[in-house]
Design an enzyme around this catalytic site. Structure first.
Site, PDB file in Angstrom:
ATOM      1  N   ALA A  63      -1.482  -2.855  -4.996  1.00 53.85           N
ATOM      2  CA  ALA A  63      -1.463  -4.279  -5.330  1.00 53.85           C
ATOM      3  C   ALA A  63      -0.283  -4.961  -4.660  1.00 53.85           C
ATOM      4  O   ALA A  63       0.727  -4.322  -4.389  1.00 53.85           O
ATOM      5  CB  ALA A  63      -1.361  -4.441  -6.841  1.00 53.85           C
ATOM      6  N   GLY A 104      -2.857   0.914  -6.210  1.00 53.42           N
ATOM      7  CA  GLY A 104      -4.229   0.401  -6.096  1.00 53.42           C
ATOM      8  C   GLY A 104      -4.912   0.848  -4.822  1.00 53.42           C
ATOM      9  O   GLY A 104      -6.138   0.946  -4.769  1.00 53.42           O
ATOM     10  N   GLU A 107      -6.232   4.135  -5.747  1.00 53.98           N
ATOM     11  CA  GLU A 107      -7.324   3.925  -6.705  1.00 53.98           C
ATOM     12  C   GLU A 107      -8.604   3.477  -5.989  1.00 53.98           C
ATOM     13  O   GLU A 107      -9.707   3.857  -6.373  1.00 53.98           O
ATOM     14  CB  GLU A 107      -6.889   2.917  -7.768  1.00 53.98           C
ATOM     15  CG  GLU A 107      -5.809   3.462  -8.717  1.00 53.98           C
ATOM     16  CD  GLU A 107      -5.239   2.396  -9.623  1.00 53.98           C
ATOM     17  OE1 GLU A 107      -5.494   2.478 -10.845  1.00 53.98           O
ATOM     18  OE2 GLU A 107      -4.572   1.481  -9.117  1.00 53.98           O
ATOM     19  N   GLU A 127       3.203   3.453  -9.772  1.00 52.44           N
ATOM     20  CA  GLU A 127       3.301   2.298 -10.675  1.00 52.44           C
ATOM     21  C   GLU A 127       4.403   2.481 -11.730  1.00 52.44           C
ATOM     22  O   GLU A 127       5.063   1.515 -12.119  1.00 52.44           O
ATOM     23  CB  GLU A 127       1.950   2.078 -11.389  1.00 52.44           C
ATOM     24  CG  GLU A 127       0.868   1.422 -10.540  1.00 52.44           C
ATOM     25  CD  GLU A 127       0.098   2.403  -9.682  1.00 52.44           C
ATOM     26  OE1 GLU A 127      -0.938   2.017  -9.130  1.00 52.44           O
ATOM     27  OE2 GLU A 127       0.549   3.560  -9.528  1.00 52.44           O
TER      28      GLU A 127
END
Ligand code: T1G
Length: 709
Positions: A63, A104, A107, A127
């Protein structure tokens, strides 16, 4: 505006290449671009499979952290939604991972059906280092693919794993050696999957294999990380998510992940840790130095002094593969120094942090000598001799005579005036301070001290060199103690004074540890050495004792008694090896000194200990900022979180101050100025910058000193 992705169709395979420098951060615009390209491919009847790749060195860093807290972060398509559509694709989706796939970005690959990777690819969920948890399905998909144990280790450490390890764990389906034809290989792989009509992966259908997990796995895991995750909020939330992955259906697990993610991202801890993420990167940019200033080549380093600091400093360069020569006038000192270095490397091998071969490789980069002529061709010389001006100036006179033109001459002084050291040479523009922190081979912080004549390219060279040896560089101006030690003095002063006023060393340590400090002042000075603190203060006597004869009295008394802390098994505590217990003599000495200086002893509330120590640290930080010794408050936070055990979940002293409100700090300082009588008037003077920012309703974060160092 450059397209954020490149979309192409090779025969019946669509290739979506991410191209959003510097790290393919999944901001709203890139998410939308990937989403639209995916929709285009899924609707195109000619397309039978989709490859997601990257044109940057990094596959995807997750992100866009700079979007956090803005509407963009939540704007559609969200990352979880993007992962859902890709996972539900009826056409095979292959992730072709050429480099770092983090957060992300990782992910996203877990939502694909297959992952192929180059050997240099890495996979991680960092994270937790940002005070949050993987919020795009990682806590539910990774345990289903790689098992709960590895998934938890990856999420709690935040450390990426190699492509090889990911292959062994079943995360990656294939590792391909050839970089040049990687995309062609991915397309070939996709064609094979189509032809083989392979069953597509969908984690909703998968269960976590808990057959090998011991019954008390999660409670055991909690206990195993309790010490290193003390005070952090996110690790416990991550464990809850992975436990849910083992016990709940996929969709229920995703819901829990989403709600715990929101809890974390709205927390002061997340703000603090994200502040430190950007602070460490901002610290590398020095105002006034032209971007693109070239750095000097550093291929050979010399370290003067084979003591504890010299040895630790040398290890950094040897471990980075840089030829390093340690010079000391005494053969015995060199032998002792080298043996200490070997024992450190051996300890790393025994802990599995290093292989035997890697240790031999590092040791092969080290050489020793007693002859100054052997450092004539060094590109960088770091002096790490006894902390005394005359001794250091003698060494620099010698270096000035011996070293080749263009060599960078650095001093590891922790408090002395770098300009006075540079002044004894004919080349002050090549002189700089490189303040390593003990143990120098472990502590991440490197305070780079800019002298008034230090050349810009010398600064730039030391910043890039710091990254080569895995240090976090912060540039400081010249003053007593630079940024870190200067600010530490009022913090230490208050801790010593509070012991005279009636607080016990244990109380002070407990209050500061509760706050999140790695250790409180009494334990810290016992570790660093009460003698080191005493000798350091002697270098600036006028500033301390002239104003207050009771200054650091308890520390000076322990010094006089030869109680120097852990090294003498007696200081604020009594030590038996690493085990420590209360030293009741300290409270007796404190009572005697209090009487001697007319200080009334009393019960000290924990709140007062916290405020007096930390607010004085912040107040001095404001002064350091105002004088331009630090050019931004985030540099101070980077110094304290990487060099002084300040909790990253508080973001450093200046971020902490902004979080609790500068007006609260100012009013407390003004209150103590009155309540503590003569002592208060002596030491509790608010920094003018603090008063100015409060008056203007501003925070430290917004203040930049363009006149800095
Ligand atoms: N967002 C925004 N900016 C980023 C960024 C990111 N994720 N990563 C790097 N940058 C900027 C950085 O500030 C710097 O900017 C430049 O890129 C180069 O970075 C739902 C919510 C990838 C290993 O934690 O670890 O996904 O200073 O100097 O040393 O679960 O950057 O040049 O202006 O560090 O080569 C999780 C963070 C996000 C990875 C490259 N991801 N990045 O290291 O370069 S949370 C991370 C890194 C998430 C989801 C959640 C490193 C790197 P500037 P750099 P580098």
């Amino acid at each position: 505006m450059t397209a954020l992705i490149n979309y192409s169709v090779e025969e019946n395979i669509a290739v979506i290449s991410l191209q959003s420098p510097p790290v393919n951060g999944l901001g709203q615009r890139l998410r939308a671009a990937i989403f639209n390209a995916y929709l285009q491919a899924s609707k195109d009847s000619k397309v039978e499979a989709i490859v997601i790749a990257s044109t940057a060195n990094v596959f995807c860093a997750g992100a866009d952290i700079s979007e956090f807290g803005t509407e963009q972060a939540l704007a559609s398509p969200s990352l979880p939604d993007l992962c859902h559509v890709i996972e539900d694709s009826s056409k095979p989706v292959i992730a072709a991972v050429n480099g770092m796939a983090l957060g992300g970005g990782f992910e996203l690959t877990l939502a694909c059906d297959f992952i192929i990777a180059l050997p240099q690819a890495q996979f991680g969920l960092p994270e937790v280092k940002l005070g949050i948890l993987p919020g795009a399905g990682g806590t539910q998909r990774l345990p289903r693919i790689a098992g709960a144990e590895l998934a938890l280790q990856m999420m709690i450490s935040g450390t990426p794993i190699s492509a090889e390890k990911a292959l062994a764990a079943g995360i990656v389906d294939c590792v391909h050696a050839g970089e040049s034809d990687f995309i062609d290989m991915a397309i070939g792989y996709a064609q094979h999957l189509i032809d083989a009509d392979i069953v597509l992966r969908n984690c909703a259908r998968l269960k976590v294999d808990t057959s090998q997990l011991p019954d008390n796995f999660f409670s055991g895991f909690r206990a195993s990380i309790a010490r290193r995750s003390r005070g952090f909020m996110a690790p416990e939330k991550i464990i809850q998510c992975v436990q849910a992955a083992c016990e709940l259906p996929f969709s229920a697990g995703l819901q829990l992940e989403a709600s715990l993610f929101q809890e974390c991202i709205q927390s002061p801890q997340a703000r603090a840790q994200q502040h430190i993420f950007f602070a460490e990167r901002a610290a590398k940019k020095v105002p006034g130095i032209k971007p693109g200033t070239a750095s000097r080549d550093i291929n050979k380093v010399a370290v003067i002094g084979a003591g504890t600091m010299g040895g630790g400093i040398a290890m950094n360069f040897a471990s980075a593969g840089i030829a390093t020569l340690i010079l000391d006038l005494s053969e015995q000192a060199l032998e002792r120094g080298l043996n200490t270095i070997k024992s450190h490397y051996l300890a790393s091998v025994q802990k599995g942090k290093l292989t035997e071969a890697q240790m031999e490789q590092c040791l092969s980069k080290l050489a020793v000598s007693t002859d100054y002529n052997d450092i004539q061709d060094a590109d960088l010389v770091i002096e790490a001799v006894f902390e005394e001006m005359q001794i250091k100036q003698r060494v620099f006179k010698k270096l000035d005579e011996i070293c080749q033109a263009g060599a960078i001459l650095a001093t590891n002084t922790s408090t002395l005036d770098v300009n006075d050291i540079a002044a004894v040479t004919q080349r002050p523009s090549d002189v700089i301070g490189l303040h390593f922190f003990s143990p120098a081979n472990v502590m991440r912080l490197l305070e780079i001290v800019r002298g008034k004549h230090t050349a810009d390219d010398v600064i730039v060279s030391m910043i890039s060199m710091a990254q080569r040896i895995n240090k976090v560089p912060v540039v400081a101006g010249v003053c007593w103690g630079f940024i870190g030690n200067r600010m530490l003095e009022p913090y230490a002063r208050e801790a010593s004074r509070l012991i005279l006023e009636g607080a016990s060393p244990e109380q002070i340590d407990n209050v500061l540890c509760q706050f999140g400090m790695a250790m409180g002042f009494p334990s810290m000075i016992d570790l660093a050495g009460i003698d080191v603190g005493y000798l350091t203060r002697q270098g600036n006597k006028q500033a301390f004792y002239a104003r207050d004869p009771s200054y650091a009295a308890i520390c000076d008394k322990l010094y006089e008694l030869g109680h120097h802390g852990q090294k003498t098994a007696r200081g604020f505590y009594l030590y038996d090896g690493r085990d420590k217990r209360a030293n009741t003599q300290v409270t007796q000495l404190a009572a005697q000194l209090a009487q001697q200086y007319g200080i009334k002893q009393r019960q000290i509330p924990d709140q007062e200990i916290l405020q007096r120590t930390l607010y004085m640290l912040v107040n001095e930080g404001a002064q350091v900022l105002d004088e331009g010794i630090a050019c931004r408050s985030s540099d101070i936070d980077t110094v304290y979180c990487n060099g002084y055990g300040f909790p990253t979940f508080r973001g450093g002293p200046m971020q902490y101050a902004d979080e609790i409100g500068l007006d609260n700090i100012l009013s407390a300082i003004n209150r103590y100025q009155i309540e503590l009588g003569e002592y208060g008037r002596q030491w509790f003077t608010p920094a003018p910058l603090l008063e100015k920012l409060v008056a203007e309703g501003k925070s430290f974060k917004t203040y930049i000193n363009n006149e800095s160092h």
